[in-house]
Structure formats: structure tokens, C-alpha cells
Motif scaffolding. Structure first.
Motif, PDB file in Angstrom:
ATOM      1  N   ARG A 191       0.844  -1.199   0.000  1.00 42.53           N
ATOM      2  CA  ARG A 191       0.000   0.000   0.000  1.00 42.53           C
ATOM      3  C   ARG A 191       0.880   1.250   0.000  1.00 42.53           C
ATOM      4  NH1 ARG A 191      -4.974   0.362   3.691  1.00 42.53           N
ATOM      5  NH2 ARG A 191      -6.065   0.512   1.723  1.00 42.53           N
ATOM      6  N   TYR A 247       1.963   2.180  -3.424  1.00 39.49           N
ATOM      7  CA  TYR A 247       0.901   2.853  -4.166  1.00 39.49           C
ATOM      8  C   TYR A 247       0.743   4.290  -3.708  1.00 39.49           C
ATOM      9  CZ  TYR A 247      -1.044  -0.544  -7.340  1.00 39.49           C
ATOM     10  OH  TYR A 247      -1.215  -1.376  -8.409  1.00 39.49           O
ATOM     11  N   GLU A 248       0.706   4.494  -2.390  1.00 37.62           N
ATOM     12  CA  GLU A 248       0.431   5.827  -1.860  1.00 37.62           C
ATOM     13  C   GLU A 248       1.581   6.810  -2.058  1.00 37.62           C
ATOM     14  OE1 GLU A 248      -0.876   5.033   2.140  1.00 37.62           O
ATOM     15  OE2 GLU A 248      -2.845   4.337   1.434  1.00 37.62           O
ATOM     16  N   MET A 253       0.367   6.393  -6.993  1.00 38.14           N
ATOM     17  CA  MET A 253      -0.755   7.336  -6.970  1.00 38.14           C
ATOM     18  C   MET A 253      -0.316   8.767  -7.274  1.00 38.14           C
ATOM     19  SD  MET A 253      -2.916   5.602  -3.885  1.00 38.14           S
ATOM     20  CE  MET A 253      -4.591   6.145  -4.176  1.00 38.14           C
ATOM     21  N   GLY A 310      -3.588  -4.184   0.894  1.00 36.49           N
ATOM     22  CA  GLY A 310      -3.706  -2.721   0.853  1.00 36.49           C
ATOM     23  C   GLY A 310      -3.382  -2.172  -0.521  1.00 36.49           C
ATOM     24  N   ALA A 311      -2.373  -2.737  -1.169  1.00 35.74           N
ATOM     25  CA  ALA A 311      -2.015  -2.299  -2.524  1.00 35.74           C
ATOM     26  C   ALA A 311      -3.121  -2.672  -3.508  1.00 35.74           C
ATOM     27  CB  ALA A 311      -0.691  -2.919  -2.948  1.00 35.74           C
ATOM     28  N   TRP A 313      -6.283  -2.961  -2.866  1.00 38.22           N
ATOM     29  CA  TRP A 313      -7.393  -2.033  -2.617  1.00 38.22           C
ATOM     30  C   TRP A 313      -7.084  -0.671  -3.234  1.00 38.22           C
ATOM     31  CZ3 TRP A 313     -12.256  -1.760  -1.865  1.00 38.22           C
ATOM     32  CH2 TRP A 313     -12.856  -0.605  -1.352  1.00 38.22           C
ATOM     33  N   ASP A 314      -5.869  -0.181  -3.055  1.00 37.93           N
ATOM     34  CA  ASP A 314      -5.488   1.104  -3.650  1.00 37.93           C
ATOM     35  C   ASP A 314      -5.504   1.043  -5.172  1.00 37.93           C
ATOM     36  OD1 ASP A 314      -5.291   2.481  -1.285  1.00 37.93           O
ATOM     37  OD2 ASP A 314      -3.097   2.431  -1.185  1.00 37.93           O
ATOM     38  N   ASP A 315      -5.147  -0.105  -5.743  1.00 36.86           N
ATOM     39  CA  ASP A 315      -5.193  -0.280  -7.189  1.00 36.86           C
ATOM     40  C   ASP A 315      -6.628  -0.119  -7.687  1.00 36.86           C
ATOM     41  OD1 ASP A 315      -3.725  -1.043  -9.675  1.00 36.86           O
ATOM     42  OD2 ASP A 315      -5.118  -2.729  -9.618  1.00 36.86           O
ATOM     43  N   LYS A 360      -9.119   1.461  -6.117  1.00 36.60           N
ATOM     44  CA  LYS A 360      -9.528   2.851  -5.905  1.00 36.60           C
ATOM     45  C   LYS A 360      -8.946   3.767  -6.977  1.00 36.60           C
ATOM     46  CE  LYS A 360      -8.168   3.731  -1.793  1.00 36.60           C
ATOM     47  NZ  LYS A 360      -7.887   4.233  -0.443  1.00 36.60           N
ATOM     48  N   LEU A 361      -7.692   3.563  -7.314  1.00 40.34           N
ATOM     49  CA  LEU A 361      -7.026   4.372  -8.331  1.00 40.34           C
ATOM     50  C   LEU A 361      -7.714   4.198  -9.684  1.00 40.34           C
ATOM     51  CD1 LEU A 361      -4.535   6.222  -8.826  1.00 40.34           C
ATOM     52  CD2 LEU A 361      -3.274   4.146  -9.420  1.00 40.34           C
TER      53      LEU A 361
END
Length: 130
Positions: free
Chosen positions: A23, A26-27, A31, A60-61, A63-65, A67-68
Motif C-alpha cells: 500500500r 501505491y500511496e 498514486m 492494501g495495494a 485495494w489502492d489499485d 480505488k485508483l
């Protein structure tokens, strides 16, 4: 770990993944690169290389993928995924129909072809069919 790759035009976010993608990767890396690219463009492209050193993406990554992808849904013009991991290639093939732009998978030995494709003019007929 995610690393930004140099040598691509401003409308292409190019990254390489190795080891475990988290995550935090990503953050702090992906992102911000996507946000910067979409801030002054109608469409962007993504070159995503997952070589033999890539082992996994943590929850977490992932999930962020998601969302992105949703946050910039209409901005995706083309995505090139370069990997020899069959499970990733199959997942991309299954999900390609929910992405508004063109999506192609390439094997690692086709990385040069993938890089050429992601920066080249796209076939507009294929964009409508994607």
C-alpha cells in the motif's frame, strides 16, 4: 516495491514492480505519479512491468489499485501489462472489458514491443471496441 521508469512521454506513467508491492508503494509512488499525469491531460496511459522478481501485491495495494482505477476511470487510454506471471495475465484478460481504454498483455521478452505500443498512436476502432 514500485519504481518509476524514465524515458516515457508525459502521458505515460511507467512503472516496474519487484518483490512485494505494498500500500505504501501505491500511496507514495504510483498514486502521485498518476495524479500528476492526469492533472493536465484528458487521457493517460500506463506501462506496468511485473518481472520475475515480483512476488505479490498485499491487500492494501490491491485495494489502492482498485480505488485508483475507479477514481480516474475515464482517463485510461491504454494499459500495457508486461509479465510472465500467468495468473496476472489471466486476471488482466478477464478484467480488460471493464476498462474504457485499450489493454494489452505482453511477455517479458516482448517488453520492447510493449514500450513501443504504449507510446504509439492507437487504433481508434479498437478503442471503441475495448
Amino acid at each position: 516495491m514500485i519504481e518509476i521508469l524514465e524515458g516515457f512521454p508525459g502521458n505515460v506513467v511507467a512503472v516496474s514492480a519487484s518483490g512485494e508491492v505494498t500500500r505504501e508503494d501505491y500511496e507514495k509512488i504510483l498514486m502521485p505519479a498518476v495524479v500528476a499525469a492526469v492533472s493536465n491531460r484528458d487521457k493517460i496511459r500506463v506501462y506496468y512491468e511485473l518481472g520475475s522478481g515480483f512476488t505479490r501485491m498485499d491487500a492494501g495495494a490491491a485495494w489502492d489499485d482498485l480505488k485508483l482505477g475507479v477514481a480516474h476511470y475515464l482517463k485510461w487510454e491504454a494499459i500495457a501489462v508486461v509479465t510472465d506471471h500467468d495468473w496476472i495475465r489471466h486476471a488482466v484478460d478477464v478484467l480488460r472489458f471493464v476498462v474504457p481504454g485499450q489493454v494489452r498483455t505482453f511477455r517479458i521478452e516482448q517488453a520492447r514491443e510493449a514500450r513501443d505500443w504504449i507510446v504509439s498512436p492507437l487504433d481508434k476502432e479498437k478503442i471503441r471496441l475495448s
